[in-house]
Design an enzyme around this catalytic site. Sequence first.
Site, PDB file in Angstrom:
ATOM      1  N   GLU A  54       0.820  -1.202   0.000  1.00  0.00           N
ATOM      2  CA  GLU A  54       0.000   0.000   0.000  1.00  0.00           C
ATOM      3  C   GLU A  54       0.858   1.258   0.000  1.00  0.00           C
ATOM      4  O   GLU A  54       0.563   2.234  -0.703  1.00  0.00           O
ATOM      5  CB  GLU A  54      -0.932   0.002   1.213  1.00  0.00           C
ATOM      6  CG  GLU A  54      -1.966  -1.106   1.225  1.00  0.00           C
ATOM      7  CD  GLU A  54      -3.090  -0.888   0.220  1.00  0.00           C
ATOM      8  OE1 GLU A  54      -3.090   0.162  -0.453  1.00  0.00           O
ATOM      9  OE2 GLU A  54      -3.957  -1.767   0.124  1.00  0.00           O
ATOM     10  N   ASP A 110      -4.817  -9.579  -7.958  1.00  0.00           N
ATOM     11  CA  ASP A 110      -5.195  -8.753  -9.101  1.00  0.00           C
ATOM     12  C   ASP A 110      -4.036  -7.987  -9.744  1.00  0.00           C
ATOM     13  O   ASP A 110      -3.756  -8.146 -10.938  1.00  0.00           O
ATOM     14  CB  ASP A 110      -6.318  -7.797  -8.707  1.00  0.00           C
ATOM     15  CG  ASP A 110      -6.026  -7.015  -7.422  1.00  0.00           C
ATOM     16  OD1 ASP A 110      -5.032  -7.323  -6.734  1.00  0.00           O
ATOM     17  OD2 ASP A 110      -6.802  -6.089  -7.106  1.00  0.00           O
ATOM     18  N   GLU A 113     -18.672  -5.227  -2.696  1.00  0.00           N
ATOM     19  CA  GLU A 113     -17.331  -5.801  -2.582  1.00  0.00           C
ATOM     20  C   GLU A 113     -17.297  -7.252  -3.044  1.00  0.00           C
ATOM     21  O   GLU A 113     -16.366  -7.672  -3.724  1.00  0.00           O
ATOM     22  CB  GLU A 113     -16.842  -5.697  -1.136  1.00  0.00           C
ATOM     23  CG  GLU A 113     -15.382  -6.084  -0.937  1.00  0.00           C
ATOM     24  CD  GLU A 113     -14.411  -5.076  -1.519  1.00  0.00           C
ATOM     25  OE1 GLU A 113     -13.193  -5.306  -1.421  1.00  0.00           O
ATOM     26  OE2 GLU A 113     -14.849  -4.052  -2.089  1.00  0.00           O
ATOM     27  N   GLU A 139     -12.136   0.620  -9.966  1.00  0.00           N
ATOM     28  CA  GLU A 139     -11.790  -0.337 -11.018  1.00  0.00           C
ATOM     29  C   GLU A 139     -12.762  -0.343 -12.193  1.00  0.00           C
ATOM     30  O   GLU A 139     -12.357  -0.468 -13.355  1.00  0.00           O
ATOM     31  CB  GLU A 139     -11.653  -1.744 -10.429  1.00  0.00           C
ATOM     32  CG  GLU A 139     -10.383  -1.981  -9.634  1.00  0.00           C
ATOM     33  CD  GLU A 139     -10.408  -1.342  -8.255  1.00  0.00           C
ATOM     34  OE1 GLU A 139      -9.338  -1.160  -7.646  1.00  0.00           O
ATOM     35  OE2 GLU A 139     -11.517  -1.006  -7.776  1.00  0.00           O
ATOM     36  N   THR A 199      -1.257   0.818 -10.640  1.00  0.00           N
ATOM     37  CA  THR A 199      -2.506   0.286 -10.091  1.00  0.00           C
ATOM     38  C   THR A 199      -3.195   1.286  -9.174  1.00  0.00           C
ATOM     39  O   THR A 199      -4.363   1.103  -8.836  1.00  0.00           O
ATOM     40  CB  THR A 199      -2.237  -1.031  -9.333  1.00  0.00           C
ATOM     41  OG1 THR A 199      -3.465  -1.733  -9.144  1.00  0.00           O
ATOM     42  CG2 THR A 199      -1.568  -0.782  -7.997  1.00  0.00           C
TER      43      THR A 199
END
Length: 582
Positions: free
Chosen positions: A142, A282, A375, A396, A479
């Site tokens: 993160e 992902d 989610e 996304e 990302t």
Amino acid sequence: MLSYSHKNTSTATWAIMFLLISPTIFFTSSISALDPRWAAKRKRMSLKVRDMFYHAYDNYLTHAFPHDELKPMSKSFTDSLSELGNLKLEHLSEQYKGLALTLIESLSSLVIMGNITEFERAVYWLADNLAFDVDVRVNLFECNIRVLGGLVSAHILATDSTNRLGQRVYNNELLSLAQDLGQRFLPAFDTPTGLPYAWVNLKYGVMENETPETSTSGCGSLILEMGALSRLTGDGRYENAALRALRKLWSMRSSLNLLGTTLDVETGNWIEHSSGIGAGVDSFYEYLIKAHILFGKDEFWMMFQSAYLGVQKYFRHGPWYHEADMRTGMATYWQLTSLQAFWPGVQVFVGDIAAANSSHREFFHVWEKYGVLPERYLLDQQVVHPTERYYPLRPELAESTFYLYQATKDPWYMEVGESMLNSLNQYTKVEGGFASIKDVATMQLEDHQHSFFLAETCKYLYLLFDDSFLSGRNYIFTTEGHPLPVLSSWHERLPQTYLPSNWTSFESIHQARQTSAMSSRICPAIPLNSQHPNQQIESACHVLDAREDHRCLTDEDCGVDGMSCRRRSCSVAGYCGLWLRL
């Protein structure tokens, strides 16, 4: 206190390095993409996104800055960087008072929206006030994608002459901060396997008795930011550490070219063998193809090609992607996770537009069903997950919508974006910003405005309606939505597809072949038919499933093998493959 001045930007054409122009229109729209009325509507929608961004940004500055993130309902703040990914909230430092996370995440969005004045003020505030010598345990993944990526990208934008920073001389302060942070990451990679710990203390390094458990994304999605840092500083340690971890992770794949979700960095053993394209895995797939484009290494392309074929073979069920055991390929969980919505965007990169459109349509149908994207959604029961019912303002679906519009110029995707924009304003906007949704069934709100809402959600919606920032430029987005330029000086060999002279622009839509950006380089043995200039050349990774039961009737159903570039044939039993012809 930082302030801002709004600046309008004009609409222009974007020639993107991986752009795949298709004459096929999958949906119909009441307004043609060439209709002047649509240009006016795009302008109105871009202004609405701009207003949404500044409502979130202004409230952050007023109620939370310089802490990490805004709590919009209580008009307060959270020092959340220490909490990201830390579900049990272990080892939180009471001394930590935030690192202006949302400000860092907003930097590139400010530039894309044309507000160089506010960008400059933010850059110099960070240069004068930001420091990483703090006792705080952070999630490596993160912190990498949000803070390191935000700083590296903003440094590149600050040194771009078109942005004209003029308040004072910029002396690469953001790059110095990024390098300091990168050095604080390196102790996490000191493991027997080279796979990094998921957690590192910015002041003291890896803590005693640190957990060795991490995710595939956590150790396989570091190469863009750390690679860019190495290219900018000339210090190869960052890229080498990320590359060593990625290579080790790839060596742990199963015989089916699948990877699990969680693993032990000390032993190199898998902890969770169930896998998919959602949470925990992902961005691993995303970074393989983007690293190939950014750095030009064929190694990344070969990894991605094999991994993509594994996904298509074992996870795909029509337009959906379930989860499966990495060892056997047997389905484990039939569920959609909101993070999977990035996948259609990845498919645009390799030319599988029809497959991308099919999956995107299903995601949007779920969005329409609930007003936002939950989610988790149970595919076998067609209902929202009993406990993971929230929507934390994720980007996304907006990201994939943006890529698909650029690939097809179908205005239907703009209508999707407009629907998403209206939903966000209707359900999540509060006086103090934008709040996450705790339960999509009741639209109960939660007091948290994530930094990625400004870094990604607003950015991709804005680019969908106004892509003028990208006109004549060549970027890959991380990302976390931070742009990094595709530079020939960063490449071992820049593929012809990515040279500016070979970019496909909107003006040449009717002359362009429907082709994968990779296919002419990977599959040169497949000839073009000069008598049919619009014929489709299948992507090197394309796995064609012409029928719902995934069985073939003729050789035409089978497409091209992604490994050998040979035409596949249909067996007597009805399966596609490369069969030996005697």
